[in-house]
Design a protein around this motif. Sequence first.
Motif, short mmCIF file in Angstrom:
data_model
loop_
_atom_site.label_atom_id
_atom_site.label_comp_id
_atom_site.label_asym_id
_atom_site.label_seq_id
_atom_site.Cartn_x
_atom_site.Cartn_y
_atom_site.Cartn_z
N MET A 191 0.84 -1.20 0.00
CA MET A 191 0.00 0.00 0.00
C MET A 191 0.88 1.25 0.00
O MET A 191 1.89 1.30 0.70
CB MET A 191 -0.90 -0.01 1.25
N LYS A 192 0.48 2.24 -0.77
CA LYS A 192 1.26 3.47 -0.86
C LYS A 192 0.89 4.41 0.28
O LYS A 192 -0.29 4.70 0.50
CB LYS A 192 1.03 4.14 -2.21
N PHE A 193 1.92 4.89 0.96
CA PHE A 193 1.72 5.87 2.03
C PHE A 193 1.00 7.10 1.48
O PHE A 193 0.12 7.66 2.14
CB PHE A 193 3.08 6.24 2.64
N SER A 194 1.35 7.50 0.27
CA SER A 194 0.74 8.70 -0.33
C SER A 194 -0.76 8.53 -0.55
O SER A 194 -1.49 9.53 -0.61
CB SER A 194 1.42 9.04 -1.66
N SER A 195 -1.24 7.30 -0.67
CA SER A 195 -2.68 7.09 -0.85
C SER A 195 -3.43 7.13 0.48
O SER A 195 -4.62 7.43 0.51
CB SER A 195 -2.96 5.77 -1.58
N VAL A 196 -2.74 6.85 1.58
CA VAL A 196 -3.37 6.84 2.90
C VAL A 196 -3.22 8.19 3.60
O VAL A 196 -4.12 8.63 4.31
CB VAL A 196 -2.75 5.71 3.77
N TYR A 197 -2.11 8.87 3.35
CA TYR A 197 -1.81 10.14 4.01
C TYR A 197 -2.97 11.16 3.94
O TYR A 197 -3.32 11.73 4.97
CB TYR A 197 -0.51 10.73 3.45
#
Length: 122
Positions: free
Chosen positions: A15-21
């Motif tokens: 999972m991409k951190f940028s998608s959760v941030y």
Amino acid sequence: MATTTPEHDRRIAEMKFSSVYPHYVIKVEKKGRTKDELHEVIRWLTGFTDDEIAGHIERESTFEQLFADARLHPNAERITGVICGYRIEDIETPLTKQTRWLDKLVDELARGRKMEKILRAE
């Protein structure tokens, strides 16, 4: 509570951190907390500077890449409780545990917990 499955652990790792941030930002701001407070929590857990956090967002780092670069706070092990249906202290996969630590800190921030408690200052 059940422990995580290999499939769950792989999903977290990829999972991409940028998608959760952005969801973290929305969650804390909706509850009256600030992006600066969110960054304080992320900095505490990971040892990152704000520039390093921004770099991980820009590079679209996965959680695996994010935590590979992190310098985890020595008190991170004090983060316990249930998040997303899992008891954190029972999670065996280190990366999944670290990701859930971050989720728990964001949750505590959004719930209005005092910063010194969130940052396990005691």
